[in-house]
Design a protein around this motif. Sequence first.
Motif, PDB file in Angstrom:
ATOM      1  N   SER A  65       0.748  -1.293   0.152  1.00 40.88           N
ATOM      2  CA  SER A  65       0.079  -0.055  -0.212  1.00 40.88           C
ATOM      3  C   SER A  65       0.951   1.315   0.102  1.00 40.88           C
ATOM      4  N   ILE A  66       0.361   2.214  -0.578  1.00 42.56           N
ATOM      5  CA  ILE A  66       1.123   3.803  -0.694  1.00 42.56           C
ATOM      6  C   ILE A  66       1.467   4.183   0.765  1.00 42.56           C
ATOM      7  N   ASP A  67       0.420   4.180   1.542  1.00 43.63           N
ATOM      8  CA  ASP A  67       0.587   4.710   2.870  1.00 43.63           C
ATOM      9  C   ASP A  67       0.980   3.529   3.863  1.00 43.63           C
TER      10      ASP A  67
ATOM     11  N   VAL B 118       4.128  22.348 -10.809  1.00 41.42           N
ATOM     12  CA  VAL B 118       4.661  21.322 -10.511  1.00 41.42           C
ATOM     13  C   VAL B 118       4.147  20.298  -9.450  1.00 41.42           C
ATOM     14  N   TYR B 119       3.655  21.115  -8.486  1.00 38.71           N
ATOM     15  CA  TYR B 119       3.285  20.384  -7.333  1.00 38.71           C
ATOM     16  C   TYR B 119       1.866  20.053  -7.689  1.00 38.71           C
ATOM     17  N   ARG B 120       1.052  20.621  -8.157  1.00 42.99           N
ATOM     18  CA  ARG B 120      -0.389  20.333  -8.987  1.00 42.99           C
ATOM     19  C   ARG B 120      -0.190  19.058  -9.739  1.00 42.99           C
ATOM     20  N   THR B 121       0.642  19.006 -10.702  1.00 44.11           N
ATOM     21  CA  THR B 121       0.840  17.882 -11.337  1.00 44.11           C
ATOM     22  C   THR B 121       1.154  16.691 -10.656  1.00 44.11           C
ATOM     23  N   LEU B 122       2.134  16.937  -9.796  1.00 38.70           N
ATOM     24  CA  LEU B 122       2.451  15.817  -8.740  1.00 38.70           C
ATOM     25  C   LEU B 122       1.078  15.314  -8.081  1.00 38.70           C
TER      26      LEU B 122
ATOM     27  N   TYR C  44      -0.419  11.486  -8.327  1.00 37.32           N
ATOM     28  CA  TYR C  44      -0.331  10.602  -7.338  1.00 37.32           C
ATOM     29  C   TYR C  44      -1.944  10.040  -7.031  1.00 37.32           C
ATOM     30  N   GLU C  45      -2.868  11.127  -7.261  1.00 42.76           N
ATOM     31  CA  GLU C  45      -4.370  10.729  -6.851  1.00 42.76           C
ATOM     32  C   GLU C  45      -5.123   9.950  -8.056  1.00 42.76           C
ATOM     33  N   ASN C  46      -4.512  10.099  -9.283  1.00 43.44           N
ATOM     34  CA  ASN C  46      -5.274   9.452 -10.215  1.00 43.44           C
ATOM     35  C   ASN C  46      -4.801   8.584 -11.283  1.00 43.44           C
ATOM     36  N   ASP C  47      -3.330   8.370 -11.154  1.00 41.77           N
ATOM     37  CA  ASP C  47      -2.696   7.327 -11.927  1.00 41.77           C
ATOM     38  C   ASP C  47      -2.819   5.862 -11.573  1.00 41.77           C
TER      39      ASP C  47
ATOM     40  N   ASP D 161       1.120   2.111  -9.924  1.00 43.45           N
ATOM     41  CA  ASP D 161       1.748   2.191  -8.675  1.00 43.45           C
ATOM     42  C   ASP D 161       2.878   2.708  -8.327  1.00 43.45           C
ATOM     43  N   VAL D 162       3.918   2.319  -9.467  1.00 42.53           N
ATOM     44  CA  VAL D 162       5.439   2.748  -9.154  1.00 42.53           C
ATOM     45  C   VAL D 162       5.440   4.418  -9.186  1.00 42.53           C
ATOM     46  N   LEU D 163       4.704   4.699 -10.385  1.00 42.61           N
ATOM     47  CA  LEU D 163       4.692   6.087 -10.792  1.00 42.61           C
ATOM     48  C   LEU D 163       4.242   7.245  -9.728  1.00 42.61           C
ATOM     49  N   ARG D 164       3.063   6.315  -8.958  1.00 38.86           N
ATOM     50  CA  ARG D 164       2.385   7.106  -7.792  1.00 38.86           C
ATOM     51  C   ARG D 164       3.451   7.108  -6.556  1.00 38.86           C
TER      52      ARG D 164
END
Length: 914
Positions: free
Chosen positions: A382-384, A864-868, A872-875, A878-881
Amino acid sequence: METNVMKTPEIVALMTRIHNENKIGAGQFSFIEEKLDTILSELNRTFEDIKQLISGDFREITAVTDLTLEWKFMCLNFYCLHLLNEEMVKNSLISVSNAKLLRSYVENMMDIGISQNIVPNLPFYKSIRKDDIGVKEKYYMLKASVSGIHHYTFCSSLGYHLRNITLSKLFVGLLQLGYCPLMKPSQNKKGSFQMTTDFYEEVINDQKYFKEVILFIKTKISTHSFLLNLSLLMKPAIPRWFIDALLPHLNYCLKQSNGIQILFSLMNHAQTSQSSLKPISVVGRLVSMSSQCDDFESHILPQIDNLIYKGDSDRELIFLFGEILKYTYNKNREKGLLILDKLFCPLKKIVRNSDCSNVDTQRLSLSLINVIRVISYVFVNSIDKLEIQLIKNYVCILFNIYIFLQQQNPLSLAEDLRSIVIGYFTVLDKFESFKLLENLVFNIQSSVYYAPKYNLKLSTVSNNILISFDEKNKKYDVLISARTIFSLFGSDSKLHNLYFAFLLSCLLEPKKYFPDASLLIAEDEGHLSTFERKLAVFELLNTLASRDTIKKSFNQNIPEELLHYFNEIFKNALESGAHNDPEHDEYQTVFTTALILQEVLELKSCNDFELIHTLKCLRNETKDVELKTLLCKILEGNEVGETITSKCDEVEENIQLVLSENIVTQGHGLIVLKKMILAKHPKAVERKQFIFTIFKERLIHRDTYIYLAAINGIASLADLGTECTNMVLNTLCEEYREFPTEEFGPNAIEMRLKIGEVLVKISTKLGDMAPHYKALLLNTFLCGTKDEDHLVRASSLSNLGEICKVLGYKLGSIVTEILLCVHDIVSSDKHEESRRAAVFVIRQLLVGLGKDMLTILSDDILVVYRTLKFLYENDKDDVLRLQCQLAIEEVNTNMKYILTPQVELNKSKKVVVL
């Protein structure tokens, strides 16, 4: 007062006209006074007439406000509901299509009356009005709308049609009216609003009333429905007072028998493909909040524990257990450890020296499968995820279960177990890794790592684990464990190197790892003989030494640590005399270690002169012909390494080797020349320009062995001054940009990637000179990001990220071009490797900029921050997130450093002479 005689279809048609002519719906609200007045005149009514017919609560509230267009609209709609109710009382039925229209119109009413009048950040809040109104006006509209909706939902014949759509929004309005914190009466104004004593007392009385309304609704609907509609209100970023208002009602329901599973089932049932609701996450957060209750251990904890035994019929319950554990541990560590203890209970039953006489093996088998799934989810996948050190005590238990599953028909559980054990190794330093490996390989008991029962027996049938305790099974097989670790590590070169170093170090402590057989029997029957233990170590050392992963990692330099281990083993042999006595216990160790060293040094020379000296002494002293022959072969292959510092004509000799027609001889000459440059041999340094020319000429050779030797040779010259650095970087960058892909065929990509790696290695050593070569390096790798092959693009991006990290704030204005390149790849590239590498560039850029982040990225940091955050929330990758999460953490770290800099206090002493 006599009402108009209208039938149900006519009333619904009237509502349709009210909504359509005023452009109500789809989040758009535009009230037209003429239309409302026209409808009213056609009904032959005034608004005063209408207010007398609708619900008493709504009527009383409208008396204290001005009759605005919103109020007129709401009055007409509640009047229609009044007419519909009268028709329903007369047993008049409403068609399915009309019922559907009715529900959509009531939803519009709730948007106007509730959603736009509640506090921002509450669920269902909508900012609809073009022109804002005062606090009191909002309060009265909310109060009247909630009262009216409540009346027609629970005190009329329309309840059947309205209840499913009104409850959630109605609860939000009721909770605000009943629990929202109030300003104290004062003379001060907040904007245009002033809290007067009269209004304050009115609101206090209203709060008591609306709390009673919530309790009334609780008696009118099922516990399931009450629980579901309240749980839907648990959204991120809701105010603390709203959570405190919800919790008592939710906790009451959760404490009922199977309350957690009932809530989860209800939320799953309510889930739709368009819904953003995540039942597992919401229920996990709700249960974690109940950890603050005094009766958590008596009412909630047993339900959580029971989820472990329900996973066979519903695997989602396993992930629910994981979410509850994560949320609770992060919110209340003490209660989180209680849940963790419940998770480990099945594992405790197979710990050595634990009582297994009353173990229900069938129940234990089911729970064991689910425990593995939870651990894999919570600590690895899991991410968290939680810190994996929490499972420290049970790593050896899980490893032994993996041994059983790997030997038989492997389940998906085997992969889960593998990821758990490898994940645990990745957080350990070398010392801790060695401690764990000695437990896994030799089953050495410790207070940290629990060992499994000797008589434990596992088998698999139809994707299930069967557990039994076989009294005949009393041995711990070191060879099987050692082989399993090797297969567990797969192709991970870092872990293979670690394992190789550990096994080699074992040979230095024979008393610890290979004690006398009589001592083993006296101490514990569960261990194999000393011979079998040594056999396992020798077999794995030979296997590892011949692996490509080991050879590739040793291609440049053999770690000094390993050379030290080899040297110590041979020195111990000289001291004990084992090299001259085939009957000696350590003779086989000396001979096998020599064979392993020969394999490790294949095609490489050793520059460890202490080891060379020890090998010479061993060769000269041993009387064993076979060992002497083996040592001579090792020393013969390393004469060059031994004599680099002593021979003055060595450069010329190796140049002649390079000019040979034999490819192997040419390659050897190039490698030795490189080693001489690295060792800064005086003659080699003196002729560096000539040697550079030799290396460069060999770049046209299309044999990969010669080509790579030439590339590495050129790279070795980078440390010989600015002039050499210029030549090296210009040559390698040109080779990288204009690489002859077609001429190398299937090896082309690998060759080009290796050039990129060499460039990065050189760049990291440039130090303060790095900005001087900024344009050359960045342009080279930016060109690579446009390559047709996605692996080359990914490699170029990875290298670009490393360069950005090295340069940091010295990147300057070119950072904008880098960000544009990265953005294009993330948004348009179809290959996940390239997209991952693009996010990696951003992360490395942020690491390099550090405290200068805002200065350099002043115009770009927000994008940059908004793109990240969006990725993180939509892609789905899992590795990219994960890369996005790490980049976001770098932003947070930099901002903390910028906003809260560390103040250094300097203390100085002064002597004042009076």
